[in-house]
Design an enzyme around this catalytic site. Sequence first.
Site, PDB file in Angstrom:
ATOM      1  N   MET A 256       0.844  -1.192   0.000  1.00 43.80           N
ATOM      2  CA  MET A 256       0.000   0.000   0.000  1.00 43.80           C
ATOM      3  C   MET A 256       0.876   1.238   0.000  1.00 43.80           C
ATOM      4  O   MET A 256       1.814   1.348   0.787  1.00 43.80           O
ATOM      5  CB  MET A 256      -0.918  -0.019   1.231  1.00 43.80           C
ATOM      6  CG  MET A 256      -1.827   1.182   1.342  1.00 43.80           C
ATOM      7  SD  MET A 256      -2.963   1.297  -0.063  1.00 43.80           S
ATOM      8  CE  MET A 256      -3.217   3.068  -0.117  1.00 43.80           C
ATOM      9  N   ASN A 258       0.757   4.329   0.972  1.00 49.35           N
ATOM     10  CA  ASN A 258       0.543   5.451   1.879  1.00 49.35           C
ATOM     11  C   ASN A 258       1.694   6.457   1.796  1.00 49.35           C
ATOM     12  O   ASN A 258       2.863   6.075   1.782  1.00 49.35           O
ATOM     13  CB  ASN A 258       0.448   4.947   3.325  1.00 49.35           C
ATOM     14  CG  ASN A 258      -0.407   3.718   3.448  1.00 49.35           C
ATOM     15  OD1 ASN A 258      -1.589   3.745   3.174  1.00 49.35           O
ATOM     16  ND2 ASN A 258       0.208   2.618   3.852  1.00 49.35           N
ATOM     17  N   GLU A 291       4.669   0.744  -5.833  1.00 47.20           N
ATOM     18  CA  GLU A 291       4.209   1.569  -4.706  1.00 47.20           C
ATOM     19  C   GLU A 291       4.940   2.903  -4.675  1.00 47.20           C
ATOM     20  O   GLU A 291       4.350   3.937  -4.348  1.00 47.20           O
ATOM     21  CB  GLU A 291       4.391   0.813  -3.391  1.00 47.20           C
ATOM     22  CG  GLU A 291       3.695  -0.545  -3.335  1.00 47.20           C
ATOM     23  CD  GLU A 291       2.220  -0.497  -3.715  1.00 47.20           C
ATOM     24  OE1 GLU A 291       1.558   0.528  -3.468  1.00 47.20           O
ATOM     25  OE2 GLU A 291       1.728  -1.499  -4.269  1.00 47.20           O
TER      26      GLU A 291
END
Length: 851
Positions: A256, A258, A291
């Site tokens: 992920m 973030n 990512e």
Amino acid sequence: MKDAAPQPVYLEDYTPPAYLVDAVHLTFRLAPNTTRVLSRIEFRPNPDATSRDFFLHGEALTLISARINGAEITPEVTPQGLSAIVPDAPFTFEAEVEINPEGNTALEGLYMSNGMYCTQCEAEGFRKITYYPDRPDVMSIFTVRIEGDTPVMLSNGNPTDSGAGWAEWHDPWPKPAYLFALVAGDLVAHPDSFTTRSGRHVDLNIWVRPGDEGKCAFGMEALKKSMAWDEEVYGREYDLDLFNIVAVDDFNMGAMENKGLNIFNSSCVLSTAETATDANFERIEAIVAHEYFHNWTGNRITCRDWFQLCLKEGLTVYRDSQFTADLRSAPVKRISDVIALRARQFREDNGPLAHPVRPESFIEINNFYTATVYEKGAELIGMLKRLVGDAAYREALDLYFTRHDGQACTIEDWLQVFEDVTGRDLSQFKRWYSDAGTPRLRVSEEFNNGRYTLHFEQKTPPTPGQEDKQPRVIPIAVGLLSPNDGDEVQPTQVLEMTEARQSFSFDGLATRPIPSILRDFSAPVILERESSNSERAFLLAHDTDPFNKWEAGRALARAGLLAMMTEGAAPDAAYLDAIARVARDDTLDPAFRALALGLPSEDDLAQALFDAGHVPDPQAIWDALETLRDTRAEALESIAQDLYSRYQVTAPYRPDPDQTGARALANAALAMLSRRDGGTRAQAQYDAADNMTQQLAAWSCLLQAGAGAAATEAFYTQWKHDRLVIDKWFTLQIVQTAPDRAAEVAETLTRHPDFTLRNPNRFRATLGALTMSPAGFHHASGRGYRLLADMLIRLDPLNPQTTARMCSAFETWRRYDPVRQGMIAAELDRILATPNLSRDTTEMVGRIRGS
């Protein structure tokens, strides 16, 4: 009873948020079962909004208190969120809630993994942390304070201060809530640094559990290569002082993005030569890049709403594919991508789960993190680049980043920059985003007086909710070869098809050429053209386009296998002769030759039979493949011996393209030799292996040869301390088991002490492995269907997201015989009848079942 009947969300119903958020301040007081989250959120009315209703999403929260501008309020609270009367002016909303990370087995929001606090907020997990407008078009600056007894506390952005039992973080870049992240636990860092092209010093860390520090070096190098590549190829520079990655064992996804704090499934970042295969290393490299690339294509520019998910994912998948192609072999990467696309996305497009790259509606957005959104979405980017050219693509991307930095955008915004740069009208190209299904491209040809003409016809079959399809723009890369010596008489030319039927001519040819159509797989379509085995063999020998060279060999193998199943034919001698020439052609990349030695998958053959009007028999498909493998092993035995000997890697292990290709070819040869020697060479390789690629390949050959019992026990004894390696132990036993025992072996392994429902990796390694063995999963006993349904019913209360995704194993059920259809329908109905079935699983099973 099930959840209250969920209502679809429609793209056409989008409205701007009623309130915008200028700043978010969060305080976390961590405790495993009673974490307190204090929020202070600065709202202002959105001048573009059509409503002034104040609603904040919130699920599974215990509200302790709420205030507006310091005054206590009593909001209306429902299981979906909170509403209140608010001023028609900027105001501050404060709330205190309590949540239970330890009890959060769904792995969405804030949860615990082996004593570590971590978050997963995409797509709608933040609403399980606190009350907030949890939608991607609400972007704000976050400041976070974490309080607790863990030695490491991380969040987005840059650290601002810390002390005993607390840490504070500030992210200066506005972001939607789905990009929020928090990690706290007993962690150690693998540190490094990177200097951007403008001179910014960036500290890099990969945070892991104690004992995993030695598994981070490759992931760190992949990160630094990604940062340099994005600067060089896209002109994108990193924008914070710190970039953190955290490895987490319990994670629903791969990783992920973030902002500044990427959270990774451990399997997607941890590696050593002893524990990870060459394929694992390449996957880690690609996921780290993916990512990181999201920092610009996903974070700095995000999605207006979740219908635009392909905007960030399709573009970023395309970028990570470019990255891998540049670092490794572009042809091998392209072939590998198409194999995966056809296995997952074409299957999806051809069944009850078909949906557009940009869906028109959804019930549960988690169910649309699909191959269509990701892989087909990437293919659309590639087609667009092919149509406008490299220079215009780069200019359009520069304009996209400049125009939309800090915004939440749509597909229309994306296409507009290309229209503005090139002057093209892309309204027809946009159908690729709005129409589901894989176009069929039928080809015929004629040759008269030196003119060669290709006649194309495109047609897309009906898909759920879309009966009629209009013609799409299809870039068709074509080359022409001389039938005499295989020389190119027409280099690659991109034909732009825009009509339902369209013809293209080539003049001045001395003889009728051999066409090479859809070079480099220039569009995600199914090519339908009458061909002969002699032509396929010719293209395999002479085509200068690596993809079509491989495609010719695959088509030759498929045609032979179909004849074996439908006509009782023997294995095709033309295929055996052609593949032998490829195998011993040292001018070809070893990695390419290893791919060429692969055979069509069982699922590929099942669909080919179905398309030809036959009911596929999974056992007959498996039998035909085994017969061809045995025949090929005999025919190519001397070649395999030579390849296995010459492509042994004696240098210290490196997961680079040269060594990876050599090992791939040698292990393809070993697979053939093991069918002749009963596993003698495989046992020797297993005993001598000093890396996981060689060890796993040898063990796989031993299992196939029926000589793997000792290695199976030895492998577990050696690696029982390593959770990621033991995932491989679970998987390989199932996929290398004969079909009549696959479900039995899988069921036995679900009772193993190391099996757990709570870890998605372990569940996928076991039940996913069963579905990867079609003849085993679809065995006539129905045992595979019952086992998967049993386990999905058990998993759903714990982890709806993983459950729903695993349901897709049933999506091809209508192509099989009535008995199998009846057994699958019964299992689907049994799942649907389960009390309190999640929204995720209800939607997926309902779509598959057709209810």
